[in-house]
Design an enzyme around this catalytic site. Structure first.
Site, short mmCIF file in Angstrom:
data_model
loop_
_atom_site.label_atom_id
_atom_site.label_comp_id
_atom_site.label_asym_id
_atom_site.label_seq_id
_atom_site.Cartn_x
_atom_site.Cartn_y
_atom_site.Cartn_z
N HIS A 43 0.90 12.01 3.17
CA HIS A 43 2.08 11.22 3.51
C HIS A 43 3.01 11.07 2.31
O HIS A 43 4.24 11.07 2.45
CB HIS A 43 1.66 9.85 4.05
CG HIS A 43 1.01 9.92 5.39
ND1 HIS A 43 0.10 8.98 5.84
CD2 HIS A 43 1.12 10.84 6.39
CE1 HIS A 43 -0.31 9.31 7.05
NE2 HIS A 43 0.29 10.43 7.40
N ASP A 64 0.82 -1.21 0.00
CA ASP A 64 0.00 0.00 0.00
C ASP A 64 0.85 1.25 0.00
O ASP A 64 2.00 1.26 0.44
CB ASP A 64 -0.99 0.00 1.17
CG ASP A 64 -0.30 0.20 2.51
OD1 ASP A 64 -0.12 1.36 2.90
OD2 ASP A 64 0.05 -0.80 3.16
N VAL A 65 0.27 2.29 -0.53
CA VAL A 65 0.97 3.55 -0.73
C VAL A 65 1.30 4.21 0.61
O VAL A 65 2.37 4.83 0.76
CB VAL A 65 0.13 4.50 -1.62
CG1 VAL A 65 0.76 5.88 -1.70
CG2 VAL A 65 -0.04 3.90 -3.02
N ASP A 66 0.43 4.08 1.60
CA ASP A 66 0.64 4.75 2.88
C ASP A 66 1.89 4.23 3.59
O ASP A 66 2.75 5.00 4.02
CB ASP A 66 -0.59 4.56 3.76
CG ASP A 66 -0.93 5.79 4.57
OD1 ASP A 66 -0.28 6.82 4.39
OD2 ASP A 66 -1.86 5.71 5.40
N ASP A 67 2.00 2.90 3.72
CA ASP A 67 3.20 2.33 4.33
C ASP A 67 4.44 2.70 3.54
O ASP A 67 5.50 3.00 4.11
CB ASP A 67 3.07 0.80 4.39
CG ASP A 67 2.22 0.34 5.54
OD1 ASP A 67 2.78 0.00 6.59
OD2 ASP A 67 0.98 0.32 5.40
#
Length: 685
Positions: free
Chosen positions: A473, A394-397
């Site tokens: 983020h 995922d992009v957030d991690d």
């Protein structure tokens, strides 16, 4: 213990009631706790608490599969009972304004399957609450499917999910890759169950007759109409009835082939640890679907999946056992690393940081995933949330990992392949940008609203559209890597963020509760890419944060804010949300907010435990708020039409047990860096 050789530094500018020595001691204690909590392999992972459906559905799954000898069974039953509210219901998050009908019915059915009699005190209270709140007719689709699986609801009263969906080409709106990753992983096994309609009935003495006070024959089993008479929802409800009628007459020419492909799809996506998608729902449905398709519980695929439900997925506390909906080691580790960096730790002076960095680098995903189906040609390079979830990075991690790597790349000096990891991750993130210039979590342009209107989708979110917090983020990562507004991708993302700002100055939080989280994601990101932090829209956001500070100096926001406008930024103070608010104000860099910052630091130091961490029962993480469409909505216009209230019956809220630690630590570290000078560790921890 960590930091034992550090020397105190002056903290000019910090108020007398928050002297440097007190702040240093609080930081040191929190760092000591963090190092003690680190796994020998290098990662951190906290318990992920969610709602009682996790335990209830595991118990019902064990009944369906005929498993009666799992050694943790009694502990899971005890865990489910421990979550019952005094009024007899079960709630979806800590201190919810009310219990939830669907969660309560699932818990009731699970306890009956586990042998609890209808006259037991717990079930008498639960039954009274269920009947007083509309009974079985009010439960969601997923609950009706569980009841159908154990013979307590007719399959005709559930939505039809034809396995032929897997045959649809990608240009068709209902192709499985147009659903959010979590919905897709759940739908494919449910297609098998919906087609085969298996029933593994509860024993006669465990039937739920008492939940049919007027008799089973008087129950209205029809799916409720969700929209107006002339609407997509009503059209799809009619189509569902037609598909149901066709299915009962066995005139699907490609049914056998479709089921075979669904089975192959499921088996291919089993992760190395035995789970599916890194989350519980597709996991339990996949086990049951494969079993119905002819796979014994002793088959290696099922055996591996069942074994995975033991530790670390199951955790014990106070004599009870709980089933985690997910695990967050990558997320917890990169955020803990970021907190340590904020407090002066570095690769050169900390064995803890070195171990964690090596672990993070090993976790970078280099395999293809579902994101490539509609985004072909893009090379992998992201990070997933869990220990094992290569199909769904995922992009957030990945964004937070990039922030950490960017800050460590110079001190590593070629000892580890940090530069290569950054290049691959940055390429992947750039390739995941959506058409509007923002980023979603798992897929690109996952915004087809029609999929959210089918009868099956009356719970959670069917879509994964871009969100402000993920986009922020990513911007912060770009800033850490030296990008600014001269980068067209950065400029477009900033315009998206500006357009999403609320009238009150805050931003909506998709993946954390709620406007405090969203606003605290945006402001540090804007600082990182060089935005003018005296800009009016920035100051409006900071002023909103200050206006929401509680009398005790902390900040808090209840999950109820997802359905009640008056609850935005309102709630009992928590360590995690206070950390977010402080980081938001610190990023603005104006002395106008110093008093609020000092009061927030006082709150954190006053509530810190002797062992260096904080207590936090509140749920401050968000799986999904339950809007159905996945994106922020105008509650003043659309809120009344949603079939949920502040109990968040369609939502899924989370207590990440390490949020209470690394976010306050980040805030204190950044405050020390601003008001004084950061201290570096001078001894290996």
């Amino acid at each position: 213990m960590a930091l034992s050789a550090q020397q105190a530094v002056s903290a000019a500018g910090v108020a007398d009631h928050a002297p440097a020595s007190a702040l240093d001691e609080a930081i040191d204690a929190a760092l000591d706790w963090a190092i003690d909590d680190q796994d020998p392999k290098g990662f951190w992972v906290g318990m992920l608490e969610s709602n009682p459906s996790m335990e209830a559905e595991w118990i019902l799954c064990m009944h369906f599969l005929g498993i009666t000898d799992d050694p943790k069974y009694a502990g899971v039953v005890a865990g489910l009972l421990s979550k019952q509210r005094p009024d007899g219901s079960w709630e979806n998050f800590h201190n919810a304004p009310a219990g939830d009908i669907s969660t309560t019915v699932e818990a009731y059915a699970a306890l009956r399957a586990a042998g609890r009699g209808p006259d037991s005190e717990e079930l008498v209270r639960a039954r009274a609450w269920i009947l007083a709140h509309g009974g079985l007719s009010k439960v969601r689709v997923f609950t009706k499917m569980w009841l159908a699986l154990v013979g307590e609801w007719p399959w005709d009263g559930t939505p039809t999910l034809p396995p032929e969906l897997i045959l649809l080409p990608t240009w068709v709106p209902f192709n499985i890759y147009h659903f959010a990753s979590w919905a897709r992983g759940t739908m494919v096994p449910l297609c098998i169950l919906s087609a085969k309609r298996p029933v593994r009935p509860l024993p006669p003495e465990a039937r739920l007759d008492e939940l049919f006070p007027d008799g089973r024959e008087q129950m209205d089993y029809r799916l409720p109409r969700r929209g107006k008479l002339f609407s997509w929802e009503t059209l799809f409800l009619g189509l569902d009835r037609l598909v149901n009628w066709i299915g009962k007459r066995s005139i699907y020419p490609q049914r056998r082939e479709a089921i075979r492909l669904c089975v192959e799809w499921i088996i291919e996506r089993q992760e190395a640890d035995g789970c599916w998608g890194g989350i519980q729902p597709p996991w339990v449905y996949s086990l049951m679907a494969l079993n119905v398709a002819g796979y014994s519980i002793h088959h290696p695929v099922l055996a591996k999946g069942l074994e995975a439900f033991n530790a670390p997925w199951a955790y014990e506390r106070d004599g009870a056992t709980y089933i985690q909906a997910c695990m967050s080691p990558v997320w917890d580790t990169v955020l803990m690393l970021l907190a340590m960096l904020d407090c002066g730790y570095d690769y050169r002076n900390s064995e803890s940081v070195r171990k964690a960095l090596r672990w993070v680098l090993d976790e970078q995903v280099d395999a293809p995933g579902d994101w490539q189906e509609l985004n072909p040609g893009l090379q992998p390079g992201g990070w997933a949330f869990e220990f094992e979830n290569d199909w769904y990075p995922d992009v957030d991690d990945t964004a937070v990992a990039l922030i950490v790597l960017a800050r460590l790349r110079r001190s590593v000096n070629g000892h580890l392949p940090v530069a290569d990891a950054i290049d691959r991750a940055l390429g992947w993130v750039r390739g995941m940008v959506c058409r509007n210039g923002a980023w979603a979590a798992f897929d690109r342009d996952n915004t087809g609203s029609l999929v959210a209107k089918i009868p099956f989708m009356d719970f959670g979110e069917a879509l994964d559209p871009p969100s402000v917090d993920v986009t922020a983020h990513v911007l912060e990562a770009f800033g850490a890597l030296g990008h600014d507004m001269s980068d067209p991708m950065v400029a477009r993302a900033v315009e998206y963020i500006k357009a999403e700002q609320e009238d009150d100055g805050s931003w909506f939080g998709r993946w954390g509760v709620n406007h405090i989280y969203g606003t605290a994601a945006v402001l540090p990101a804007l600082e990182a890419i060089g935005e003018d932090m005296s800009a009016l829209y920035v100051r409006r956001a900071a002023d909103w944060i200050v206006a929401k500070q509680n009398d005790d100096g902390g900040w808090g926001e209840t999950c109820a804010s997802y359905m009640d406008l008056s609850q935005r930024g309102v709630g009992p103070s928590t360590a995690s949300q206070t950390g977010w608010a402080l980081m938001a104000l610190l990023s603005v860099g104006s002395s106008a907010y110093d008093e609020a910052i000092e009061r927030g630091l006082d709150y954190l130091m006053a509530t810190q435990r002797e062992d260096g961490t904080w207590d936090e029962e509140a749920y401050t993480g968000t799986g999904f708020p339950g809007y159905g469409s996945g994106h922020r909505i105008d509650l003043s216009q659309e809120g009344a039409a949603l079939p949920q209230g502040t109990e968040l019956g369609r939502g899924f809220m989370i207590n990440y047990n390490l949020y209470r630690h690394y976010f306050p630590l980040m805030a204190m570290g950044r405050a020390r860096a601003r008001f004084g000078r950061p201290r570096l560790a001078t001894a290996a921890d």
